[in-house]
Design a protein around this motif. Structure first.
Motif, mmCIF file in Angstrom:
data_model
loop_
_atom_site.group_PDB
_atom_site.id
_atom_site.type_symbol
_atom_site.label_atom_id
_atom_site.label_comp_id
_atom_site.label_asym_id
_atom_site.label_seq_id
_atom_site.Cartn_x
_atom_site.Cartn_y
_atom_site.Cartn_z
ATOM 1 N N GLU A 38 23.627 -7.038 -37.373
ATOM 2 C CA GLU A 38 23.801 -6.100 -38.485
ATOM 3 C C GLU A 38 22.561 -6.187 -39.377
ATOM 4 O OE1 GLU A 38 27.556 -6.891 -40.463
ATOM 5 O OE2 GLU A 38 27.273 -5.200 -41.828
ATOM 6 N N PRO A 39 21.416 -5.718 -38.834
ATOM 7 C CA PRO A 39 20.121 -6.056 -39.446
ATOM 8 C C PRO A 39 19.899 -5.467 -40.839
ATOM 9 C CG PRO A 39 19.834 -4.507 -37.625
ATOM 10 C CD PRO A 39 21.248 -4.976 -37.557
ATOM 11 N N VAL A 40 20.617 -4.394 -41.164
ATOM 12 C CA VAL A 40 20.523 -3.826 -42.510
ATOM 13 C C VAL A 40 21.949 -3.766 -43.034
ATOM 14 C CG1 VAL A 40 19.905 -1.784 -43.852
ATOM 15 C CG2 VAL A 40 18.510 -2.435 -41.865
ATOM 16 N N THR A 52 16.693 -7.617 -42.572
ATOM 17 C CA THR A 52 16.447 -8.907 -41.920
ATOM 18 C C THR A 52 15.506 -8.880 -40.713
ATOM 19 O OG1 THR A 52 18.427 -8.646 -40.548
ATOM 20 C CG2 THR A 52 18.708 -9.824 -42.637
ATOM 21 N N ARG A 53 15.143 -7.664 -40.218
ATOM 22 C CA ARG A 53 14.276 -7.657 -39.025
ATOM 23 C C ARG A 53 12.818 -7.400 -39.375
ATOM 24 N NH1 ARG A 53 17.786 -4.496 -34.377
ATOM 25 N NH2 ARG A 53 19.267 -6.214 -34.075
ATOM 26 N N TYR A 54 11.955 -7.911 -38.521
ATOM 27 C CA TYR A 54 10.505 -7.840 -38.746
ATOM 28 C C TYR A 54 10.014 -6.406 -38.942
ATOM 29 C CZ TYR A 54 5.539 -8.899 -38.251
ATOM 30 O OH TYR A 54 4.191 -9.023 -38.474
ATOM 31 N N ASP A 55 10.304 -5.524 -37.980
ATOM 32 C CA ASP A 55 9.735 -4.166 -38.056
ATOM 33 C C ASP A 55 10.236 -3.404 -39.272
ATOM 34 O OD1 ASP A 55 8.255 -4.592 -35.812
ATOM 35 O OD2 ASP A 55 9.611 -3.530 -34.440
ATOM 36 N N ASP A 56 11.520 -3.585 -39.611
ATOM 37 C CA ASP A 56 12.074 -2.871 -40.773
ATOM 38 C C ASP A 56 11.402 -3.353 -42.070
ATOM 39 O OD1 ASP A 56 13.796 -1.508 -39.100
ATOM 40 O OD2 ASP A 56 15.481 -2.879 -39.426
ATOM 41 N N ILE A 57 11.232 -4.660 -42.181
ATOM 42 C CA ILE A 57 10.644 -5.204 -43.413
ATOM 43 C C ILE A 57 9.179 -4.781 -43.532
ATOM 44 C CG2 ILE A 57 9.976 -7.348 -44.593
ATOM 45 C CD1 ILE A 57 12.610 -8.576 -43.660
ATOM 46 N N ILE A 315 16.660 3.190 -43.023
ATOM 47 C CA ILE A 315 15.992 1.944 -42.620
ATOM 48 C C ILE A 315 16.777 1.388 -41.445
ATOM 49 C CG2 ILE A 315 15.216 -0.373 -43.293
ATOM 50 C CD1 ILE A 315 15.260 0.542 -46.205
ATOM 51 N N GLY A 316 16.083 1.190 -40.329
ATOM 52 C CA GLY A 316 16.760 0.702 -39.133
ATOM 53 C C GLY A 316 17.954 1.580 -38.774
ATOM 54 N N GLY A 317 17.825 2.899 -38.983
ATOM 55 C CA GLY A 317 18.879 3.835 -38.616
ATOM 56 C C GLY A 317 20.006 3.946 -39.640
ATOM 57 N N ILE A 318 19.963 3.164 -40.720
ATOM 58 C CA ILE A 318 21.022 3.196 -41.731
ATOM 59 C C ILE A 318 20.561 4.052 -42.917
ATOM 60 C CG2 ILE A 318 22.425 1.772 -43.303
ATOM 61 C CD1 ILE A 318 23.052 0.960 -40.498
#
Ligand code: HEM
Length: 426
Positions: A38-40, A52-57, A315-318
């Protein structure tokens, strides 16, 4: 069942609490579930979206217009009216510096103030850092036991920071207490009675910063970044404002000091927990620069940083609406398998260690990163050469509960003084 339009919050997202000790003990582990599943997510306890993920940040850092840094130094948890009244009684007015300034003001100011950070300018500080590191090691090298934080790693970066900024060394102990209070005030969740105590310390810090600034204004000649800023104000009064100088006098001490002190303590703890890596750098000091970078990746001192969303985005699809606040957990990005192979392993020869996001990224990326790197390298060089046989004592590591400044409060190490290389060489 969810009501239409309600925000779906999973149980783990609902439980997320960065003031819990588990977050400070190991931030990437604490949010492993998020990074994987649940990265975002929205944290109702914090009122922030957590990334929480590298590419999103990295994408958020890259766009400082959509993602404004203006909230970077805002209190993460609002304090009581009583504490706010105490702050007001000191005319506390911490405002924009660089790290929380929007464009176009930010870039104009960053450009005008950059020169003292060039590699050439930083080289002048190297002999002082080396001398201080040696003097502090001299004091405890025959003891066989030391708390590296209390006996070296807190004070040396503080002294270097004060020199870098051009501040006289007096009031060092006071500044030390005040800067911790600033960290709690901005990134912590103090209890109501503590809030008032913290507010007095922050108020005093603010006034002391003002006094030091007034003293500097009388004679802004000589070395030091704050004096350089005062001189630049004469040419660019709209860019280097009074509010900037007063705010930076306070924020700059924390930015230059605590970050680096914590990063070095984190690095030494990590290396001593991996004795083969420690042995390798003792035998071959040319490994130290990359080891520093790998330690900043694996166990950095600024685990999370904030942004304000200025327009509806994904962000990250959210879908994230304008006005949302973001907490980017860089410590989690730094352990993202998608970017770092075998991300949880410490590998001092890793070829992409320096891709870590501990210094941020993009137009606000840490201006002091090369000063911090130089200090960390020198501390590791001196300690690995003079105390290669040291090991961690049995101990429980404690941390100041807050989102963004992380390092052990104490770091006890021990060794046999009879085995000190400089004795054996006599
Ligand atoms: C900005 C981390 C040492 C001065 C930042 C940011 C981070 C950071 C995360 C925000 C970056 C962003 O928003 O993209 C660190 C760490 C350090 C360290 C982990 C030590 C290991 C220092 C030192 C100085 C310094 C020694 C010296 C004065 C600054 C300044 C900014 C900044 C002036 C604002 C740059 C801007 O907004 O344009 N740092 N820092 N930092 N740091 Fe550092």
């Amino acid at each position: 069942a969810l009501k239409a339009g309600a925000c779906p919050v999973s149980p783990r997202a609902a439980a997320f609490d960065p003031f819990e000790d588990a977050y400070q003990q190991d931030p990437p582990e604490y949010v492993r579930w998020a990074r994987e599943e649940e990265p975002v997510f929205f944290s109702p306890k914090l009122g922030y979206w957590v990334i929480t993920r590298y590419d999103d940040i990295k994408a958020v850092f890259r766009d400082n217009i959509t993602f404004s840094p203006s909230i970077a130094l805002e209190k993460i948890i609002p304090t009581s009216d009583e504490a706010n009244a105490v702050l007001a009684s000191y005319s506390y007015a911490m405002n924009r510096t660089l790290v929380n300034e929007d464009e176009p003001a930010h870039m104009a100011r960053r450009r005008v103030l950059m020169e003292p950070f060039t590699p050439e300018a930083l080289r002048h500080h190297e002999p002082m850092v080396r001398r201080l590191a040696r003097e502090y090691v001299d004091r405890f090298i025959d003891d066989g036991r030391a708390d590296l934080v209390d006996q070296m790693l807190w004070e040396v970066p503080l002294t270097v920071a004060l020199h870098f900024l051009g501040i006289p060394e007096e009031d060092m102990d006071l500044l030390r207490q005040y800067s911790i209070a600033h960290t709690v005030n901005t990134w912590g969740r103090p209890k109501p009675e503590e809030q008032v105590r913290v507010a007095h310390a922050v108020g005093n810090f603010w006034q002391l910063a003002g006094k030091i600034l007034d003293k500097m204004r009388k004679d802004p000649s000589g070395p030091g970044w704050m004096k350089y800023g005062i001189r630049k104000q004469a040419d660019y009064p709209e860019v280097v404002t009074d509010s900037y100088l007063h705010s930076m006098m306070m924020a700059g001490i924390v930015a230059a000091h605590e970050t680096t002190a914590n990063a070095t303590a984190n690095a030494l703890k990590l290396l001593l927990q991996h004795p083969s890596a420690w042995r390798e750098i003792c035998e071959d000091p040319s490994l130290i620069p990359n080891a520093v970078e790998e330690c900043l990746r694996h166990n950095g001192s600024v685990p999370a940083w904030r942004r304000l969303v200025t327009r509806d985005v994904k962000i990250g699809g959210i879908d994230i609406p304008a006005g949302s606040k973001l907490l980017m957990v860089m410590a989690s990005a730094n352990h993202d398998q998608r970017h770092f192979e075998d991300a949880d392993a410490l590998d001092i020869r890793r070829d992409n260690s320096s891709d870590h996001l501990t210094f941020g990224y993009g137009s606000h990326q840490c201006m002091g990163k090369n000063l911090a790197r130089m200090e960390m390298q020198i501390f590791l060089e001196e300690l690995s050469r003079r105390l290669p046989h040291m090991r961690l004592c049995e101990q429980t590591f404690t941390y100041l509960p807050n989102t963004s400044f992380r390092g052990p409060e104490h770091l006890w190490v021990e060794w046999d003084p009879l085995q000190n290389p400089e004795r054996r060489n006599r």
